[in-house]
Design a protein around this motif. Structure first.
Motif, PDB file in Angstrom:
ATOM      1  N   SER A  94      10.057 -49.092 -28.253  1.00 27.64           N
ATOM      2  CA  SER A  94      10.508 -49.131 -29.651  1.00 27.64           C
ATOM      3  C   SER A  94      12.009 -48.899 -29.742  1.00 27.64           C
ATOM      4  O   SER A  94      12.712 -49.556 -30.523  1.00 27.64           O
ATOM      5  N   GLY A  98      14.411 -51.850 -30.954  1.00 32.57           N
ATOM      6  CA  GLY A  98      15.027 -51.531 -32.238  1.00 32.57           C
ATOM      7  C   GLY A  98      16.528 -51.416 -32.138  1.00 32.57           C
ATOM      8  O   GLY A  98      17.274 -51.946 -32.968  1.00 32.57           O
ATOM      9  N   PHE A 347      14.265 -55.096 -38.613  1.00 29.46           N
ATOM     10  CA  PHE A 347      13.559 -54.979 -37.349  1.00 29.46           C
ATOM     11  C   PHE A 347      13.938 -53.683 -36.643  1.00 29.46           C
ATOM     12  O   PHE A 347      13.100 -52.992 -36.068  1.00 29.46           O
ATOM     13  N   SER A 348      15.217 -53.333 -36.714  1.00 31.01           N
ATOM     14  CA  SER A 348      15.691 -52.102 -36.084  1.00 31.01           C
ATOM     15  C   SER A 348      15.034 -50.878 -36.702  1.00 31.01           C
ATOM     16  O   SER A 348      14.621 -49.954 -35.992  1.00 31.01           O
ATOM     17  N   PHE A 350      12.148 -50.432 -38.098  1.00 33.92           N
ATOM     18  CA  PHE A 350      10.767 -50.242 -37.663  1.00 33.92           C
ATOM     19  C   PHE A 350      10.728 -49.528 -36.315  1.00 33.92           C
ATOM     20  O   PHE A 350      10.016 -48.533 -36.136  1.00 33.92           O
ATOM     21  N   GLY A 351      11.496 -50.027 -35.347  1.00 33.13           N
ATOM     22  CA  GLY A 351      11.494 -49.415 -34.020  1.00 33.13           C
ATOM     23  C   GLY A 351      12.008 -47.994 -34.026  1.00 33.13           C
ATOM     24  O   GLY A 351      11.458 -47.112 -33.360  1.00 33.13           O
ATOM     25  N   VAL A 389       8.453 -46.138 -43.041  1.00 33.76           N
ATOM     26  CA  VAL A 389       7.973 -47.403 -42.473  1.00 33.76           C
ATOM     27  C   VAL A 389       7.269 -48.226 -43.551  1.00 33.76           C
ATOM     28  O   VAL A 389       7.447 -49.446 -43.652  1.00 33.76           O
ATOM     29  N   GLY A 396       9.637 -57.395 -41.903  1.00 35.13           N
ATOM     30  CA  GLY A 396      10.148 -56.510 -40.868  1.00 35.13           C
ATOM     31  C   GLY A 396       9.028 -55.742 -40.181  1.00 35.13           C
ATOM     32  O   GLY A 396       9.042 -55.567 -38.959  1.00 35.13           O
ATOM     33  N   GLY A 400       7.960 -56.125 -36.248  1.00 34.55           N
ATOM     34  CA  GLY A 400       7.946 -54.940 -35.407  1.00 34.55           C
ATOM     35  C   GLY A 400       6.610 -54.735 -34.717  1.00 34.55           C
ATOM     36  O   GLY A 400       6.548 -54.441 -33.519  1.00 34.55           O
ATOM     37  N   LEU A 404       6.028 -54.883 -30.653  1.00 34.72           N
ATOM     38  CA  LEU A 404       5.429 -53.707 -30.028  1.00 34.72           C
ATOM     39  C   LEU A 404       4.157 -54.088 -29.283  1.00 34.72           C
ATOM     40  O   LEU A 404       3.919 -53.636 -28.152  1.00 34.72           O
TER      41      LEU A 404
END
Length: 416
Positions: A94, A98, A347-348, A350-351, A389, A396, A400, A404
């Motif tokens: 992650s 991310g 996207f970042s 989420f990680g 989240v 997004g 993610g 993952l």
């Protein structure tokens, strides 16, 4: 027991604090306030408090885990040690995916301020290549360059605040009701702004990922993480209040370059290039620290076989994970050339939030003899991460979850 090449402990408290500052200031002040204002208006200030509280809970988890496990890898290492290999892999994967997206976002932000029209993506790719080269020649050079960039950014923000205070407040019909208007956007709007602003706080864990290079890490890392976070909260609060006062939430929410608009509103047009330089410097500072942090996490994962063993090499002279950083640089350049800024940020986030959820879960089970903070902070941190989240754009979240799943599925196949 396998002996891995080790990194050198060259960073002191001041170096670690500046790396944390460089990781945070570039992301938030110049990028996150406008969409947060569009979502929540004056409620941005409440969202800032919510984001800061969740970040503080996460920071206490990272700080006390880093004190117990002072080695490279951050929550990847902590998850493996306390929760098991799969939790550790989920955290490390992650973080890597991310923060790779964060690297692209910071490079694109830099280019937006520094590149001529039509040259944004090539300039962003060139910036990534140059900063990978800086990291390649040693972590002390990374710390020095980060100090310079942070100082430049803070000086520019001082100019912005002075210009904003010199201008008359925005008219009531523009600025909205204050302070009653802080809650006009409702709970959802405020929490959504908190989710956007959390992206701006996400750099403090970069200090923990560099635990193998910090002198006296048991004392230095916790102090550096909390000091950097505290400084950034104060800076963000001041700039947010000034920007809202000067532009009003409606204009701030629509602005492509909000801090430039603040100095123009104050009649300080001459300062526009200064703010552009500051934004570029802050973005470079964040990008530089991101590259360093991802390189160390990739090194830790390669040591355990969760990434190709080829990446665990440490340069014999400069004592940095040079192969991991060169590979990262190549991947980020590809992302920069293909992706857009908004997609990279979503996207970042989420990680990053998943990474901190696992950090809180790992810290929750620490023994009382090594704890530095009460357990309830980790419970709040986990709940806060899950809540933010849920506030992310659905696309997004979907992206993610998909990436993952690819990482977890790939590890499962390789292990079998």
């Amino acid at each position: 027991m396998t002996q891995h090449p080790r990194l050198s402990r060259r960073l002191g408290l001041g170096d670690a604090i500046f790396i944390g500052l460089g990781s945070m200031i570039g992301a938030g002040v110049f990028a996150a306030f406008a969409p947060a204002a569009a979502t929540a208006g004056w409620g941005l200030l409440v969202g800032l408090v919510v984001a800061a509280i969740i970040a503080y809970c996460n920071a206490t988890a990272s700080a006390q885990l880093a004190a117990e496990y002072p080695s490279s890898g951050g929550t990847y290492l902590y998850g493996r040690e306390r929760l098991g290999e799969w939790w550790g892999f989920a955290a490390g994967w992650s973080f890597v995916i991310g923060k790779t997206a964060s690297c692209a976002a910071m490079a694109l932000t830099f280019a937006a301020y520094a590149a001529p029209a039509g040259w944004g993506k090539p300039v962003a790719a060139l910036a990534v290549a140059c900063l990978v080269l800086v990291n390649y020649f040693g972590v002390t050079r990374t710390a020095l360059v980060t100090r310079i960039l942070v100082v430049v950014s803070l000086l520019v923000l001082t100019v912005v605040v002075a210009a904003g205070l010199a201008s008359p407040p925005a008219a009531p019909e523009v600025s909205g009701a204050w302070p009653a208007g802080m809650f006009d956007a409702g709970v959802y709007g405020i929490l959504q702004s908190a989710g956007l602003l959390f992206f701006a706080f996400a750099g403090y864990a970069r200090i923990a990922t560099m635990g193998e290079e910090v002198r006296d890490p048991t004392r230095t890392i916790p102090r550096a993480i909390l000091a950097a976070l505290g400084i950034v909260v104060v800076v963000y609060a001041i700039v947010a209040v000034v920007a809202l006062r000067t532009l009003g939430p409606a204009k701030l929410g629509l602005s492509a370059a909000p801090l430039v608009d603040v100095v123009v509103a104050g009649g300080w047009d001459w300062a526009t290039p200064v703010v552009q330089v500051g934004a570029a410097a802050a973005s470079l500072g964040a990008l530089l620290a991101l590259i360093a942090g991802i390189g160390r996490t990739s090194l830790a994962m390669a040591r355990e076989g969760d990434l190709p063993r080829f990446l665990e090499a440490v340069h014999p002279r400069y004592r940095v994970p040079h192969r991991a950083e060169l590979a990262l640089g190549a991947i980020v350049i590809v992302v920069v050339l293909l992706a857009d800024l908004r997609g990279a940020i979503a996207f970042s986030s989420f990680g990053v939030l998943l990474y901190y959820f696992i950090a809180n879960l790992a810290a929750l089970g620490q023994e009382s003899s090594v704890r530095r903070f009460p357990r309830w902070l980790q419970v709040v941190g986990m709940a806060g991460c899950l809540l933010l989240v849920a506030m992310l754009p659905p696309l997004g979240i979907a992206a993610g979850v998909a990436v993952l799943a690819v990482g977890l599925g790939g590890r499962l196949l390789l292990r079998r």
